[in-house]
Motif scaffolding. Sequence first.
Motif, mmCIF file in Angstrom:
data_model
loop_
_atom_site.group_PDB
_atom_site.id
_atom_site.type_symbol
_atom_site.label_atom_id
_atom_site.label_comp_id
_atom_site.label_asym_id
_atom_site.label_seq_id
_atom_site.Cartn_x
_atom_site.Cartn_y
_atom_site.Cartn_z
ATOM 1 N N GLN A 267 0.826 -1.207 0.000
ATOM 2 C CA GLN A 267 0.000 0.000 0.000
ATOM 3 C C GLN A 267 0.862 1.260 0.000
ATOM 4 O OE1 GLN A 267 -3.666 0.182 2.427
ATOM 5 N NE2 GLN A 267 -3.028 -1.789 3.270
ATOM 6 N N LYS A 271 1.033 4.272 -2.788
ATOM 7 C CA LYS A 271 0.742 5.650 -2.404
ATOM 8 C C LYS A 271 1.917 6.571 -2.719
ATOM 9 C CE LYS A 271 -2.449 4.468 1.373
ATOM 10 N NZ LYS A 271 -2.659 4.535 2.838
ATOM 11 N N ASP A 292 -10.871 -4.603 -7.574
ATOM 12 C CA ASP A 292 -11.427 -4.529 -6.222
ATOM 13 C C ASP A 292 -11.030 -5.720 -5.365
ATOM 14 O OD1 ASP A 292 -12.941 -6.578 -7.273
ATOM 15 O OD2 ASP A 292 -14.884 -5.609 -6.937
ATOM 16 N N GLN A 294 -8.056 -6.120 -3.822
ATOM 17 C CA GLN A 294 -7.254 -5.739 -2.661
ATOM 18 C C GLN A 294 -7.462 -4.262 -2.362
ATOM 19 O OE1 GLN A 294 -3.328 -7.172 -2.093
ATOM 20 N NE2 GLN A 294 -3.963 -9.282 -2.276
ATOM 21 N N TYR A 295 -6.390 -3.481 -2.344
ATOM 22 C CA TYR A 295 -6.499 -2.138 -1.790
ATOM 23 C C TYR A 295 -6.582 -1.019 -2.828
ATOM 24 C CZ TYR A 295 -5.299 -4.491 2.545
ATOM 25 O OH TYR A 295 -5.297 -5.331 3.626
ATOM 26 N N ASP A 296 -6.672 -1.354 -4.111
ATOM 27 C CA ASP A 296 -6.756 -0.302 -5.111
ATOM 28 C C ASP A 296 -7.918 0.659 -4.866
ATOM 29 O OD1 ASP A 296 -4.513 -1.235 -6.345
ATOM 30 O OD2 ASP A 296 -5.547 -2.232 -7.996
ATOM 31 N N LEU A 298 -9.329 1.660 -2.117
ATOM 32 C CA LEU A 298 -9.024 2.550 -0.991
ATOM 33 C C LEU A 298 -7.906 3.521 -1.329
ATOM 34 C CD1 LEU A 298 -9.156 -0.058 1.925
ATOM 35 C CD2 LEU A 298 -10.917 1.587 1.274
ATOM 36 N N ILE A 299 -6.863 3.028 -2.013
ATOM 37 C CA ILE A 299 -5.727 3.890 -2.361
ATOM 38 C C ILE A 299 -6.154 4.963 -3.344
ATOM 39 C CG2 ILE A 299 -3.477 3.915 -3.492
ATOM 40 C CD1 ILE A 299 -3.061 1.060 -2.384
ATOM 41 N N HIS A 328 -7.768 -12.563 -1.693
ATOM 42 C CA HIS A 328 -7.556 -12.139 -0.301
ATOM 43 C C HIS A 328 -8.297 -12.996 0.715
ATOM 44 C CE1 HIS A 328 -11.565 -10.190 -0.136
ATOM 45 N NE2 HIS A 328 -11.327 -9.882 -1.396
ATOM 46 N N PHE A 334 -13.262 -5.472 -1.947
ATOM 47 C CA PHE A 334 -12.885 -4.287 -1.195
ATOM 48 C C PHE A 334 -13.690 -3.112 -1.735
ATOM 49 C CE2 PHE A 334 -9.423 -6.778 0.286
ATOM 50 C CZ PHE A 334 -8.969 -6.158 1.441
ATOM 51 N N THR A 336 -15.269 1.048 -1.063
ATOM 52 C CA THR A 336 -15.029 2.325 -0.390
ATOM 53 C C THR A 336 -16.378 2.913 -0.021
ATOM 54 O OG1 THR A 336 -15.002 3.428 -2.527
ATOM 55 C CG2 THR A 336 -12.888 2.767 -1.630
#
Length: 371
Positions: A267, A271, A292, A294-296, A298-299, A328, A334, A336
């Motif tokens: 992450q 970023k 979606d 993992q963390y894309d 949110l990032i 995951h 994931f 938002t």
Amino acid sequence: MGLANIARNVEDSINRRGIVKSRRAGWLPRITAYAGYGSTSAVRVLARAIMSDPQAEDKTFTLPFLPSLTHSYAGQRVNEIISFANEKAAEAERGWRQFFTTQVGFLPVTVTIGTRTISARTDRSGYLDIVVENHGLEPGWHEATITPIAGEPIKAPVMIVSPKATLGLVSDIDDTVLVTWLPQAARAAWNSFVKHTNARQAVPGMAEFYQTLLAGSPEAPVFYLSTGAWNTYSTILRFMQLNDLPIGPMLLTDWGPTPTGLFRSGQEHKKTQLRNLLVMFPQIEWILVGDDGQYDPLIYDELAREHPSRVRAIALRELNPVEQVLSHGSPEAFRTDREDSDVERDGVPVIRGKDGYELGVRARRHGFRIF
């Protein structure tokens, strides 16, 4: 002494022994060049030094010098040249060999690019990552010459983005353009260490989706941002050409231990690299493409909230439940959904689809305006 420091010391010890053994066998440091990038005022040069047998045929392939190209998405000439090179290079090569290397840390090198010549050193893991200012280069693809204190010089491609560019594309790799299910250990090992490049599965329609996004912006640069290891660089480059994806610098990472942990934070890597692009190209608004799994979400969401004027749109590939579990461990994506991070309400459009074809349809259906 923490576990991370122990791991680093062990890694350094093994690597030092590897260098000594390689030197006794007549090996020399070899620079592996990665595609760098920059503006007309500053450029980032990327490479790595590893030990190599000078008698062995070098099948490492990097982006060719094409001075007539003024942007990273330039058409068929790049595809034709690299595709031809790929066909001639290691057709049966398997990815596991890329990970068994002996890096050369703190190696003195000389970098010449444009009107500048500077001295530098690789870091402890053998990586060269420097910014050269006032290079005097015009927009387009150019070359930097990297000369190690021992070993042969090599040409490193660099993409100078036009100051006229106002749109750019950042794409994730794993499960966005390349189906890997990377976090799942067995699947990652199979994809990274065993499978041939031409056996890797591309996400359907992504190449066409990117071509549509970039069709109206000939100066738009393309970057691929991933938590994958730099060792896979040449393999991913071949994969992109085999699947007609636009050429652009890759922003990958090192998988070794760090001063603060056994593994680097994926992450934080993403970023940091996204913010580097914002700083390097203050005139560009970005289309961010990921998945979606993992963390894309949110990032990208966080970046859009902090810099809404710099994010033109977000596109997310929706993984199916099986892919979610492989990615995951849960069938849920994931999302938002937090009220304070709903970028769609703040004016940054977000589209979602199972592949590039569906993303393209939904982009047109919902008036996904990017030009």
